[in-house]
Design an enzyme around this catalytic site. Sequence first.
Site, PDB file in Angstrom:
ATOM      1  N   LYS A 147       0.844  -1.187   0.000  1.00 33.47           N
ATOM      2  CA  LYS A 147       0.000   0.000   0.000  1.00 33.47           C
ATOM      3  C   LYS A 147       0.882   1.241   0.000  1.00 33.47           C
ATOM      4  O   LYS A 147       1.937   1.258   0.644  1.00 33.47           O
ATOM      5  CB  LYS A 147      -0.923   0.042   1.227  1.00 33.47           C
ATOM      6  CG  LYS A 147      -1.741   1.340   1.323  1.00 33.47           C
ATOM      7  CD  LYS A 147      -2.590   1.426   2.579  1.00 33.47           C
ATOM      8  CE  LYS A 147      -3.313   2.774   2.631  1.00 33.47           C
ATOM      9  NZ  LYS A 147      -4.163   2.922   3.822  1.00 33.47           N
ATOM     10  N   GLU A 203      -9.330  11.963  12.179  1.00 36.51           N
ATOM     11  CA  GLU A 203      -8.622  10.765  12.629  1.00 36.51           C
ATOM     12  C   GLU A 203      -7.749  11.007  13.854  1.00 36.51           C
ATOM     13  O   GLU A 203      -6.851  11.849  13.843  1.00 36.51           O
ATOM     14  CB  GLU A 203      -7.750  10.217  11.493  1.00 36.51           C
ATOM     15  CG  GLU A 203      -7.070   8.901  11.821  1.00 36.51           C
ATOM     16  CD  GLU A 203      -6.441   8.254  10.608  1.00 36.51           C
ATOM     17  OE1 GLU A 203      -5.868   7.158  10.764  1.00 36.51           O
ATOM     18  OE2 GLU A 203      -6.516   8.819   9.506  1.00 36.51           O
ATOM     19  N   GLU A 247      -7.466  -2.560   2.408  1.00 34.54           N
ATOM     20  CA  GLU A 247      -6.697  -1.376   2.775  1.00 34.54           C
ATOM     21  C   GLU A 247      -6.791  -1.131   4.280  1.00 34.54           C
ATOM     22  O   GLU A 247      -5.789  -0.814   4.942  1.00 34.54           O
ATOM     23  CB  GLU A 247      -7.222  -0.154   2.008  1.00 34.54           C
ATOM     24  CG  GLU A 247      -6.501   1.136   2.327  1.00 34.54           C
ATOM     25  CD  GLU A 247      -7.103   2.345   1.622  1.00 34.54           C
ATOM     26  OE1 GLU A 247      -6.808   3.476   2.054  1.00 34.54           O
ATOM     27  OE2 GLU A 247      -7.880   2.164   0.657  1.00 34.54           O
ATOM     28  N   GLU A 383     -11.398  10.575  -5.072  1.00 32.37           N
ATOM     29  CA  GLU A 383     -11.359  10.574  -3.603  1.00 32.37           C
ATOM     30  C   GLU A 383     -10.610  11.798  -3.078  1.00 32.37           C
ATOM     31  O   GLU A 383     -11.037  12.421  -2.099  1.00 32.37           O
ATOM     32  CB  GLU A 383     -10.697   9.291  -3.097  1.00 32.37           C
ATOM     33  CG  GLU A 383     -10.656   9.189  -1.585  1.00 32.37           C
ATOM     34  CD  GLU A 383     -10.128   7.856  -1.092  1.00 32.37           C
ATOM     35  OE1 GLU A 383      -9.373   7.865  -0.106  1.00 32.37           O
ATOM     36  OE2 GLU A 383     -10.472   6.819  -1.689  1.00 32.37           O
TER      37      GLU A 383
END
Length: 405
Positions: A147, A203, A247, A383
């Site tokens: 990733k 987050e 992911e 995105e």
Amino acid sequence: MTERPMSPQKLAAQLLESYEAGSSFFFASPKRTLLARGTFATVPHFEGTDALQRLPERVAAVLNNAREAGHDIPVAVGAVPFDGSIPAQMVVPMTLQRAGPLVFDADVPVHQPLAARYTVQPVPEPAAYLDGVTQALKLMQTGSLRKVVLSRSLHLSATTPIDLPQLLRNLAQRNPSGYTFAVDLPTEAAGGRRRTLIGASPELLVSRSGLQVLANPLAGSAARSADPIEDQERAATLLKSPKDLHEHAVVIDAVVEAMRPYCKKLDVPAGPSLVSTQTMWHLSSRICGELADPSITSLTLAVALHPTPAVCGYPTELAHEAITTIEPFDRGFYTGTVGWCDVNGDGQWAVTIRCAEADERTLRLFAGAGIVVGSKPESELAETEAKFRTMLQAMGLGQNTEVQS
């Protein structure tokens, strides 16, 4: 007549209204609001490959010195950049005010900043970003990279000074369940100009209260829709998406691996849940733990976790190399962490996303997307566009935005 003490809600709102760019640190979480002013001591800048690893001990030394000097607010506040070899920006403030969470009246409209005419320069251009995603996918096909998070920036220039306190208020009102922040950055790298890191992150990297710790990584995203039915369909699709679940799993595995050595107990959800902002749906996992050693500070944990695969990739070194090769700009403090740590080790650290670096008339906005096997370049570009909306909507951009290419 005895004056009534101010309610926690009114005090939190007052702290937000009292923020002044260039002399304050502001940090609001879902449970508390902090406003720090002035500088009692600065954590010395340190560069090198072990700069990040040595940061907790340097912060602890400055906090202990502050306490021994009789300073009654031994708390360090600031930001850590994405690249651990670059100096963090952390200070012990002269004053610190705390309050409960920010609460806004739903009937009160968001006040937009005064309209200004902006020019917007994307870096890289959308076509170049698509090429970058394709490069990353090829690296995954031929090597061990699983990733990588590739980001874009928008360089905005305004014709009049940018009202950062108003922008901060708009961000806080639009993102009440997130982490709204404004941090003064070093002026040396900007030719002496004042710079501010400002944003509203969804987050939490990590928090510590006593022996209790919490990490809340987000990975796997989908843009919100104005249509309620379509919006729920997007959420349901995200929760079942093999690509996004993969992911997310990569991130959770890495976070658990980093936290486990510090915890005698660790509670990891069996699968992700959904959380939302005004612009995005995210897959979320709340990882709770109990520290094995009370001397482990919130900053020690933040350093151990940073950068998570949610903002860098996995394996970390390979992802970092890919980012350095593909991204045509220096991230600076974007995808670093921002927050505070007190002399007892308690604190909160948010991941520095949905943010911008600003000076008087310019802002540099950032947004990224996680690339894994199965990613489609056009979807990842879309995105990033959706993630830019957090900052753009708070700025009130619309008809007066002029995009350069």
